[in-house]
Structure formats: structure tokens, C-alpha cells
Design a protein around this motif. Sequence first.
Motif, mmCIF file in Angstrom:
data_model
loop_
_atom_site.group_PDB
_atom_site.id
_atom_site.type_symbol
_atom_site.label_atom_id
_atom_site.label_comp_id
_atom_site.label_asym_id
_atom_site.label_seq_id
_atom_site.Cartn_x
_atom_site.Cartn_y
_atom_site.Cartn_z
ATOM 1 N N ALA A 125 -30.715 23.035 27.999
ATOM 2 C CA ALA A 125 -29.956 23.222 29.241
ATOM 3 C C ALA A 125 -30.055 21.984 30.129
ATOM 4 C CB ALA A 125 -30.487 24.457 29.980
ATOM 5 N N HIS A 126 -31.071 21.143 29.889
ATOM 6 C CA HIS A 126 -31.247 19.899 30.649
ATOM 7 C C HIS A 126 -31.034 18.675 29.761
ATOM 8 C CE1 HIS A 126 -32.940 22.393 33.852
ATOM 9 N NE2 HIS A 126 -33.548 23.042 32.879
ATOM 10 N N SER A 127 -30.364 18.861 28.626
ATOM 11 C CA SER A 127 -30.160 17.786 27.638
ATOM 12 C C SER A 127 -31.492 17.144 27.240
ATOM 13 C CB SER A 127 -29.176 16.740 28.156
ATOM 14 O OG SER A 127 -27.893 17.314 28.250
ATOM 15 N N LEU A 128 -32.477 18.006 27.009
ATOM 16 C CA LEU A 128 -33.796 17.561 26.565
ATOM 17 C C LEU A 128 -34.175 18.370 25.318
ATOM 18 C CD1 LEU A 128 -35.536 17.551 30.078
ATOM 19 C CD2 LEU A 128 -34.903 15.522 28.741
ATOM 20 N N ALA A 129 -35.169 17.861 24.590
ATOM 21 C CA ALA A 129 -35.572 18.585 23.375
ATOM 22 C C ALA A 129 -36.990 18.238 22.978
ATOM 23 C CB ALA A 129 -34.641 18.228 22.212
ATOM 24 N N VAL A 130 -37.619 19.185 22.262
ATOM 25 C CA VAL A 130 -38.844 18.904 21.524
ATOM 26 C C VAL A 130 -38.578 19.457 20.126
ATOM 27 C CG1 VAL A 130 -39.946 21.035 22.411
ATOM 28 C CG2 VAL A 130 -41.356 19.266 21.388
ATOM 29 N N THR A 201 -52.526 29.984 24.799
ATOM 30 C CA THR A 201 -51.671 30.899 25.561
ATOM 31 C C THR A 201 -50.402 30.197 26.032
ATOM 32 O OG1 THR A 201 -52.829 30.420 27.616
ATOM 33 C CG2 THR A 201 -53.621 32.294 26.321
ATOM 34 N N ARG A 202 -50.501 28.864 26.230
ATOM 35 C CA ARG A 202 -49.272 28.104 26.515
ATOM 36 C C ARG A 202 -49.489 26.632 26.200
ATOM 37 N NH1 ARG A 202 -48.255 27.085 32.872
ATOM 38 N NH2 ARG A 202 -50.332 26.309 33.380
ATOM 39 N N PHE A 203 -48.378 25.985 25.873
ATOM 40 C CA PHE A 203 -48.389 24.553 25.554
ATOM 41 C C PHE A 203 -47.584 23.816 26.616
ATOM 42 C CE2 PHE A 203 -48.351 26.710 21.402
ATOM 43 C CZ PHE A 203 -49.361 26.063 20.698
ATOM 44 N N GLN A 204 -48.013 22.583 26.908
ATOM 45 C CA GLN A 204 -47.145 21.709 27.695
ATOM 46 C C GLN A 204 -46.598 20.627 26.752
ATOM 47 O OE1 GLN A 204 -48.790 19.091 30.736
ATOM 48 N NE2 GLN A 204 -46.959 19.344 31.999
ATOM 49 N N TYR A 205 -45.280 20.544 26.694
ATOM 50 C CA TYR A 205 -44.630 19.577 25.800
ATOM 51 C C TYR A 205 -44.007 18.439 26.591
ATOM 52 C CZ TYR A 205 -44.639 23.385 22.305
ATOM 53 O OH TYR A 205 -44.995 24.384 21.443
ATOM 54 N N ARG A 206 -44.061 17.238 26.020
ATOM 55 C CA ARG A 206 -43.232 16.138 26.496
ATOM 56 C C ARG A 206 -41.854 16.341 25.879
ATOM 57 N NH1 ARG A 206 -45.705 12.507 23.820
ATOM 58 N NH2 ARG A 206 -47.355 12.318 25.352
ATOM 59 N N LEU A 207 -40.810 16.202 26.668
ATOM 60 C CA LEU A 207 -39.458 16.412 26.147
ATOM 61 C C LEU A 207 -38.744 15.080 25.975
ATOM 62 C CD1 LEU A 207 -38.464 19.467 28.389
ATOM 63 C CD2 LEU A 207 -39.441 19.505 26.084
ATOM 64 N N HIS A 208 -37.798 15.069 25.066
ATOM 65 C CA HIS A 208 -37.064 13.842 24.745
ATOM 66 C C HIS A 208 -35.592 14.040 25.092
ATOM 67 C CE1 HIS A 208 -40.733 12.931 22.549
ATOM 68 N NE2 HIS A 208 -40.660 14.161 22.084
ATOM 69 N N GLU A 209 -34.956 12.964 25.532
ATOM 70 C CA GLU A 209 -33.545 13.098 25.887
ATOM 71 C C GLU A 209 -32.718 13.384 24.641
ATOM 72 O OE1 GLU A 209 -31.567 10.269 28.593
ATOM 73 O OE2 GLU A 209 -33.620 9.674 29.102
#
Length: 472
Positions: A125-130, A201-209
Motif C-alpha cells: 500500500a506504500h509501494s514497499l516490500a519485504v 511475537t513480532r518482527f520489525q522488518y526493513r522495507l524496500h521500495e
Amino acid sequence: MSVPTAQLPLEDLRNRVAGRVITPDDEDYDEARGVLYNLDDLHPAAVIRVANAQDVAAVVDIARESGLELAVRSGGHSGAGHSTTDGGLVIDLREMKKVEVDPASRTAWAEAGATAADVATGADAHSLAVGFGDTGSVGIGGITTGGGIGYLTRKHGLTIDSVIAADVVTADGKLRRADATTEPDLFWAIRGGGGNVGVVTRFQYRLHELGDAYGGMLFLPATADTIAGFIAAADAAPEELGTIANVMNCPPMPFIPEELHGSLIIMGMIFWSGPPEQGPDIVAPFRALATPLADFVRPMRYPEMFPPEEPQPEDAPHFIPSSRVLFMKDVDRDVAQSIVDTIATAPSKMGVAQIRVLGGEMARVPADATAFAQREARVLFALITSFQDPAEAPIHEAWTQEYFEAIAAKSTGVYSNFLAAEGEARIREAFPGSTYERLAEVKRAYDPTNLFKLNQNIAPAPPVAKRRFGSL
Ligand SMILES: Cc1cc2nc3c(=O)[nH]c(=O)nc-3n(C[C@H](O)[C@H](O)[C@H](O)COP(=O)(O)OP(=O)(O)OC[C@H]3O[C@@H](n4cnc5c(N)ncnc54)[C@H](O)[C@@H]3O)c2cc1C
């Protein structure tokens, strides 16, 4: 199968968790105990649909105190049947699936019960991906802790290479933040070591354009030449290209002429994350291998690689998998010919050889940076079949095992997320070099009694006078 509910401290459990505790007395128990492959039709004493990290900690405490076996379920796709138990407790994270994307910092926190498709859609939705794998319903809990190999691996590395932090409940029931500087050994171990050291319980991901892209399915006739050509083209392509070649007997798909049903085909999965206008040129070498039987490669977004999966009706046929997997250096024409010969003689029409070309960013991460050490692996190869009648298991196991032995000389290792229950020697192969020993040390520090044993299990290292790794 009888369930030893006597041991279950049900009232205590219900008092201590906010989420639902489902037992054999509940109407939806059968649905709740469902996982993709419940190989031995196991019946847990209770499935706890945890509502938050505190619930996870409470169930971990109760399992430790009661001695009940503990299974951890996120997406329920374990091929080894690890996410359920007979007579024990299941921590079921599927209600914990909040995905919070921060477009400004290009990061996302995702609860571990979210699926690959949930996170991909939230980020898109933000043109980002992992990057995740090839199936949207796979849980991020299992795929991430085991590594994560998919269409974005060559460009952005494994899924774990985009993990910045995680919240983890360890065997002592403590909720801990793990990142590069806080609990670094725990952070190392949850990136590749599976569920051995705690419940994320949760992950924090770096997202890529990643916005508009180009991809989809390309169906080609399978011969030794087209298979070897497909792999060579995948290897020669820029790193923005991710592919999977599935060599299989053509199912009765309406868009393929009937006379070709049953013939050997490549169902190629192709995803180009570079500039979309370059997509047709990038895919041209694959289209030129033979006249495509069907071509659905088109402009698309990343989540569209995960087509919607309909929930299966309760009376849907239940499939039992048999698979062998290995990493290898290449798939030359001889290997391609052996694949053709093997699939053609599969005892089930559902036999498939799956080949993925790796390298790129995955190979640039140092082998000791995470608990996934097989950075040099060039190709991930899996031979997979499935069948319905348990009595037929020996026939299909013999087929996968025979080919595995024939090709074993080519093996450079194995991927833990694709391992079935194949024993300790194979687990050691998944964690080569000093990785296994280091994982055993981290295990001793965070799970000394092996509470988390339903996984590709690493036994805690015995106590030693001098500790070898970091703070351990
Ligand atoms: C159809 C299918 C397609 C697949 N495609 C790919 C692919 O393309 N690429 C790829 O890399 N893998 C792929 N896999 C393998 C997949 O990554 C593993 O099976 C993974 O374990 C599934 O995760 P899950 O959460 O759905 O599984 P579950 O069955 O819920 O969990 C499996 C195990 O993972 C661990 N685990 C799960 N959640 C947590 C958590 N929150 N904290 C700690 N440990 C946890 C536990 O040990 C658990 O037993 C595929 C599997 C299937 C069945």
C-alpha cells in the motif's frame, strides 16, 4: 487418540490468558487443531489462540510448570508437522496479525501470526516490500525464523536479512527485545535457527521500495534443454529477477490444450522487481526457450504473486507430503535430464521438482552474521510429491529417497525450512560449520531444558566452564 487432559491446568490457563483456550470439548476444536499437514492426526490438550505477547508468556510458563509438550503455530505450514502436539499445548498466533507500516522510516512491525500475504499487502500500500516465499498463506513466524527464500532473495537477501528487531518470549517466560545491540545472540539465533530459542511475537522488518513490477506464470514444455535453459537464464539475469522452475506433469488446467494434460511441463514462476518497462526484455530469454503453453507474465505488484487461497472445505482430500531438499551448485543438462526421467516415472501425478536460482544479496551477507550460514548456495532444489492414502507412503518415500541418493553427490547442504523430520544428521547439515555449536550455546542460555523442542531441534550445549560466544 486419547488426550491426557488430566495434566492440563485448564482453569489456571483460562485465568491467565486473554485469548481463547480451545479444548476437545469445544465445537470448533477440530478446526482449531488444524495445520496444513497434521501427519499423525495429533490431538492437543488445548489450543490457545493467544491475544498478545503476555498470553504467549503465560502459556510458556504453564508449559514449563506443567511439563506439557509445547508446540508453536503461526501459519501452520510446517512440512515436518512441528506445529501441533498430541496431548500438549499449542500456542496459536493466528489472531496476532497486526501489521504496522511506517512509510517514513521504511520499516514495519508485524505480529508473528500474520501471513506472508498480509505483510506483503500492508507494505505494498506504500509501494514497499519485504521478501517472503512463494505462498501467501505461509506464516511469517515460521518462514522468517528459518530464513525465508523467495522472489526477492537475489535482490534483497533472505527474509531474515531484512529483520531489524524482534520481540521474543524465551523459555523463562520473559518477553525480550532482540536486535543488533540488545540480546545480540538471541537476535542472531532467531534469524535462521527456527523456533529453537523462543516464540517471536513480532518482527520489525526493513522495507524496500517496490511498486509496479512484472511477473507471473509461464508454462513451457519440459525437456532437459528447456530446464537447463531456464536455470541458465535465471542465473544470467540481473538480481531483480526471482524465479522458480516447477517441473511436473501437466495438471488438467483449462487454459492448456487437453491433449497436453499429463505431459511434462515447466510451470515457471517469474518475478521482476526492476523497472517494469524492462520486464518484457528480461523475460524474453525464458519465452524463447520453447513456444509457451500458456503465458501469464504481465505488469503486476508483488502481492499478486500470492494468488488468493480459498479455505478448504472440511471434507476436502487430505494430502500427505513426501519431499527431499538440497542446495546445489548448478543444474546442468545432465541433472536436467535426470529430473525429466524422475518426474516421468513418479508414482504420483503430483510429483514436482522445484528449482530456484539463488545468489546475489543472499550471498553477500557473511556466513556468521545470522544462523543461516549457507550463503554460498547457488540453487535450492526440492523433489516433492503428495498422496492421500497413508498405506502408499512407502512407495512415495522410496521414490523421493531414491532420487535424493542419486543426486546426493551434488548436495552442498539443506534448507531447514524445507526439511521434513529427517533426523539429527540432516539438521546438522542445515547448520554447517560452527553454526550448530553456536546455536546449541544460545539454546543453553535461553532454553536450557529444551522446552522448544518441536522444531528442527538443536539440543542445548552442556554447561562449560568457559563461555565462548559474546555474553553467553
Ligand atoms: C506450501 C508451502 C510453500 C512454502 N514455500 C516456501 C518458500 O517459498 N520459501 C521458504 O523459505 N519457505 C517456504 N515454505 C516453508 C516454510 O517457510 C516453513 O514450512 C515455515 O516453517 C512455515 O511457517 P508457518 O508459520 O506457516 O508454520 P508453522 O507450522 O506455524 O510453524 C512451523 C515451525 O516454525 C516455528 N515457528 C513458527 N512460528 C514461530 C514463532 N512465532 N516464533 C518462533 N518460532 C516459530 C516453530 O518451530 C514451528 O514449529 C513453504 C511451505 C509450504 C507448506
